[in-house]
Design an enzyme around this catalytic site. Structure first.
Site, PDB file in Angstrom:
ATOM      1  N   VAL A 101       0.852  -1.188   0.000  1.00  0.00           N
ATOM      2  CA  VAL A 101       0.000   0.000   0.000  1.00  0.00           C
ATOM      3  C   VAL A 101       0.885   1.235   0.000  1.00  0.00           C
ATOM      4  O   VAL A 101       0.645   2.187  -0.722  1.00  0.00           O
ATOM      5  CB  VAL A 101      -0.910   0.022   1.243  1.00  0.00           C
ATOM      6  CG1 VAL A 101      -1.800   1.260   1.215  1.00  0.00           C
ATOM      7  CG2 VAL A 101      -1.747  -1.243   1.305  1.00  0.00           C
ATOM      8  N   GLY A 113      -9.977   5.870   8.469  1.00  0.00           N
ATOM      9  CA  GLY A 113     -10.269   5.488   7.081  1.00  0.00           C
ATOM     10  C   GLY A 113     -10.861   4.085   7.044  1.00  0.00           C
ATOM     11  O   GLY A 113     -11.567   3.671   7.953  1.00  0.00           O
ATOM     12  N   ARG A 114     -10.540   3.356   5.968  1.00  0.00           N
ATOM     13  CA  ARG A 114     -11.138   2.026   5.780  1.00  0.00           C
ATOM     14  C   ARG A 114     -10.811   1.064   6.908  1.00  0.00           C
ATOM     15  O   ARG A 114     -11.680   0.346   7.396  1.00  0.00           O
ATOM     16  CB  ARG A 114     -10.624   1.408   4.482  1.00  0.00           C
ATOM     17  CG  ARG A 114     -11.180   2.046   3.233  1.00  0.00           C
ATOM     18  CD  ARG A 114     -10.718   1.255   2.023  1.00  0.00           C
ATOM     19  NE  ARG A 114     -10.722   2.091   0.839  1.00  0.00           N
ATOM     20  CZ  ARG A 114      -9.670   2.760   0.403  1.00  0.00           C
ATOM     21  NH1 ARG A 114      -8.505   2.675   1.040  1.00  0.00           N
ATOM     22  NH2 ARG A 114      -9.759   3.508  -0.668  1.00  0.00           N
ATOM     23  N   ASP A 131       2.186  -3.268  16.215  1.00  0.00           N
ATOM     24  CA  ASP A 131       2.559  -4.029  15.013  1.00  0.00           C
ATOM     25  C   ASP A 131       3.625  -3.289  14.220  1.00  0.00           C
ATOM     26  O   ASP A 131       4.368  -3.900  13.466  1.00  0.00           O
ATOM     27  CB  ASP A 131       1.319  -4.255  14.134  1.00  0.00           C
ATOM     28  CG  ASP A 131       1.611  -5.140  12.930  1.00  0.00           C
ATOM     29  OD1 ASP A 131       2.287  -6.171  13.118  1.00  0.00           O
ATOM     30  OD2 ASP A 131       1.149  -4.824  11.825  1.00  0.00           O
ATOM     31  N   HIS A 173       5.291  -6.459  12.470  1.00  0.00           N
ATOM     32  CA  HIS A 173       4.657  -5.900  11.273  1.00  0.00           C
ATOM     33  C   HIS A 173       3.985  -7.004  10.447  1.00  0.00           C
ATOM     34  O   HIS A 173       4.343  -7.225   9.277  1.00  0.00           O
ATOM     35  CB  HIS A 173       5.689  -5.139  10.427  1.00  0.00           C
ATOM     36  CG  HIS A 173       5.055  -4.101   9.527  1.00  0.00           C
ATOM     37  ND1 HIS A 173       5.665  -2.943   9.169  1.00  0.00           N
ATOM     38  CD2 HIS A 173       3.831  -4.069   8.934  1.00  0.00           C
ATOM     39  CE1 HIS A 173       4.884  -2.241   8.375  1.00  0.00           C
ATOM     40  NE2 HIS A 173       3.749  -2.913   8.222  1.00  0.00           N
ATOM     41  N   ILE A 174       3.014  -7.664  11.063  1.00  0.00           N
ATOM     42  CA  ILE A 174       2.322  -8.769  10.401  1.00  0.00           C
ATOM     43  C   ILE A 174       0.870  -8.409  10.084  1.00  0.00           C
ATOM     44  O   ILE A 174       0.035  -9.283   9.879  1.00  0.00           O
ATOM     45  CB  ILE A 174       2.371 -10.060  11.248  1.00  0.00           C
ATOM     46  CG1 ILE A 174       1.731  -9.840  12.649  1.00  0.00           C
ATOM     47  CG2 ILE A 174       3.817 -10.544  11.415  1.00  0.00           C
ATOM     48  CD1 ILE A 174       1.546 -11.124  13.452  1.00  0.00           C
ATOM     49  N   SER A 183      -0.822  -7.441   7.551  1.00  0.00           N
ATOM     50  CA  SER A 183      -1.477  -8.028   6.380  1.00  0.00           C
ATOM     51  C   SER A 183      -1.048  -9.475   6.148  1.00  0.00           C
ATOM     52  O   SER A 183      -1.359 -10.057   5.108  1.00  0.00           O
ATOM     53  CB  SER A 183      -1.153  -7.183   5.139  1.00  0.00           C
ATOM     54  OG  SER A 183       0.233  -7.196   4.877  1.00  0.00           O
TER      55      SER A 183
END
Lengths: 361, 361
Positions: free
Chosen positions: A96, A183-184, A300, A325-326, A328
């Site tokens: 992203v 946001g989303r 994260d 940092h997992i 996604s």
């Protein structure tokens, strides 16, 4: 998939005599690779090792390429574009974030950029809920007790391991959730928290998190909430029982959560950062946990990652749960991201519509 | 609160000359103690240490008592009742379980029993969701990587740390959740999973988990699910993506989840046990994880707890997340449990209606 240097070499050689567009794939995309390897209309050059490609390999192999699929590790700058030459039409990143891509330069040279927004919303929202629960429920301490074999020696008492409860109860009927960035992912996180009995929602942030009273009224009615309100940073700090940091990074949000912010928070509140590491001052957060300004934290993303040693002040805090940092990292979502990155690449190379093209502002 | 032996002694002495009913409190109930200490109509005898009371202390102090407040550690048997004598009217336990109380004997001697059901439903449902997320998201491995300081050395790749995603996505649009035991906690857990996009629900179990098609239809319509069905144990094993064990313990459910059951499960499924340790064969579960019959497990209760050493086969499994029986461990819930236990005790002593009285079957 080709994973020996011979195979790579033959792949590189073939494009010299091929009329098919050359595309460079900087990473082994694992289970998504067949989507590429099955194509006969592209001249593929794939880095076959299960690691980031070297810069030298990339600079050499991108010569004459029409497209390149990159990840966050690959800097897409003038050096790379110059190495590619005028044939390059598209850069597709499986991410992203686009901090690794010189966007103004891309616009100037008329090179299209594909990225992978949206598809990771659900996975990151899942992890945000997980970290909120873990931070409240003393998970770090509880988990370590069992892992170290100390459970048998433990002196249990009725309030051992207790922390603030995420869900409401009849004797504790209200919870305020704060979103720094709404946001989303923030809204997907909120949806997951509704059955826990959340009553009040506060948010602030930039652009997508601007006040939107029509949307807020709709959310309030749909979820039967007492309130959904845009709030000042000050109020977000003072009133949130659970605070989610989900705002973009960069200079504008750098250390927005600092010691001034943290000192205003409730002593039983928890902070979850699944947004960007730079938004939270890690030293200030460690102090806040050590001095019990707040109850716990679930992290994260962390400034300076992955260079986080065992003596980092947050790693040492027992009420700070950190995962690497997992956000996604699920099979479904990474497969969707890889598929999206491949679809962007192929569409860009063949001159079609890219499913997610970044339009320069 | 009296926490020196002198204070305890004076409390013990006072009842000898008091006409107020004597009640014995076996535990320091922490923040709930003022609810008892503020009462002037009871003659309180309180174990003041922050540990379980000794049997000798209890047998000595229960003489002539009208009521006693116990926890799971105190065996309420003929010896204790004989020591108390004919004055004893009520035993109030701060627990849902009553395995430590000889219920037939209580009925025979006409002694009322209070317990604390219901109030822990929300806290255990929260933890069930947390463990389901942790078991899927490789939390044990991810957390340990950061804690050990190995994050900087880690060789990231696009599918690192990936596990099955709890929430549905457009490319992975269905999830089946199984409940072995579908009472209050199961239904509260299901409610929390709805926004994750759960589509199918299967359940089996005893008594409260009997087929109930009217209830199932109502649940299906309310949550817009594709199916809510009572199912065989076999089907529960074969079809569940996430399986929650929430059935009572005892002989009838002993090792219901054994190697035969686990071998039928899906390779990407996760198992969560927040019910009773004895329902799951821990050795079989360790084998199932080691040999990848299933993906992961989240465990709050374990046969033989708390005597679980670091070389227990499940503690050694990287995809097994274990917490030390903290299902109800939140400030709100433990306070509600203590309050309920105190209210039961006082009502029983004074001859009133107990908020949660166990009626012998």
């Amino acid at each position: 998939m080709p994973n020996s240097s011979n195979q790579r070499l033959s792949s590189v050689m073939s494009h010299l005599t091929s009329s098919k567009p050359k595309v460079v794939i900087c990473r082994n995309l694992g289970p998504a690779m067949p989507l590429l390897m099955d194509r006969t209309d592209l001249d593929l050059v794939v880095w076959g090792e299960d690691s980031a490609c070297t810069r030298a390999w990339l600079l050499e192999n991108i010569k004459g390429a029409t497209g390149v699929l990159v990840l966050l590790q690959e800097m897409v700058d003038a050096e790379l574009l110059d190495a590619a030459g005028p044939s390059l039409r598209v850069v597709s990143t499986m991410s992203v974030g686009t901090d690794h891509i010189d966007l103004p330069l891309m616009a100037k040279r008329n090179i299209r950029v594909g990225y992978t927004p949206d598809v990771l919303t659900e996975a990151v929202a899942d992890l945000s809920v997980m970290l909120a629960l873990m931070a409240g429920r003393n998970d770090g301490v509880a988990y370590s007790l069992v892992k170290s074999g100390d459970w048998p020696k433990f002196n249990w008492s009725p309030f051992t391991f207790c922390g603030p409860q995420l869900s409401t109860t009849s004797s504790s009927p209200s919870r305020t959730v704060g979103f720094l960035g709404f946001g989303r992912i923030g809204q997907a996180t909120l949806a997951r928290l509704i059955p826990f009995g959340i009553t009040h929602v506060l948010y602030t942030g930039r652009s997508t998190s601007a006040p939107d009273s029509a949307r807020d009224t709709a959310l309030r009615e749909k979820h039967r909430l007492a309130a959904v309100e845009h709030a000042s940073l000050d109020r977000l700090a003072r009133e949130s029982d659970i605070l989610f940091v989900l705002t973009p990074g960069g200079q504008d949000t750098y250390h927005l959560v600092d010691s001034v912010f943290l000192r205003k928070m409730k002593p039983l509140s928890v902070l979850v950062n699944t947004g960007r590491g730079t938004v939270v001052d890690a030293d200030a957060l460690a102090t806040a946990l050590r001095e019990k300004w707040i109850w716990g934290a679930g992290i994260d993303v962390l400034e300076g990652e992955p260079r986080i040693s065992a003596d980092h002040p947050l790693v040492k805090e027992p009420r700070c749960v950190i995962v690497p940092h997992i956000g996604s990292a699920t099979f479904q979502t990474r497969m969707d991201m890889a598929t999206r990155a491949i679809d962007n690449l192929v569409a860009g190379v063949l001159g079609g519509n890219m499913p997610a093209e970044l339009v320069a502002k």
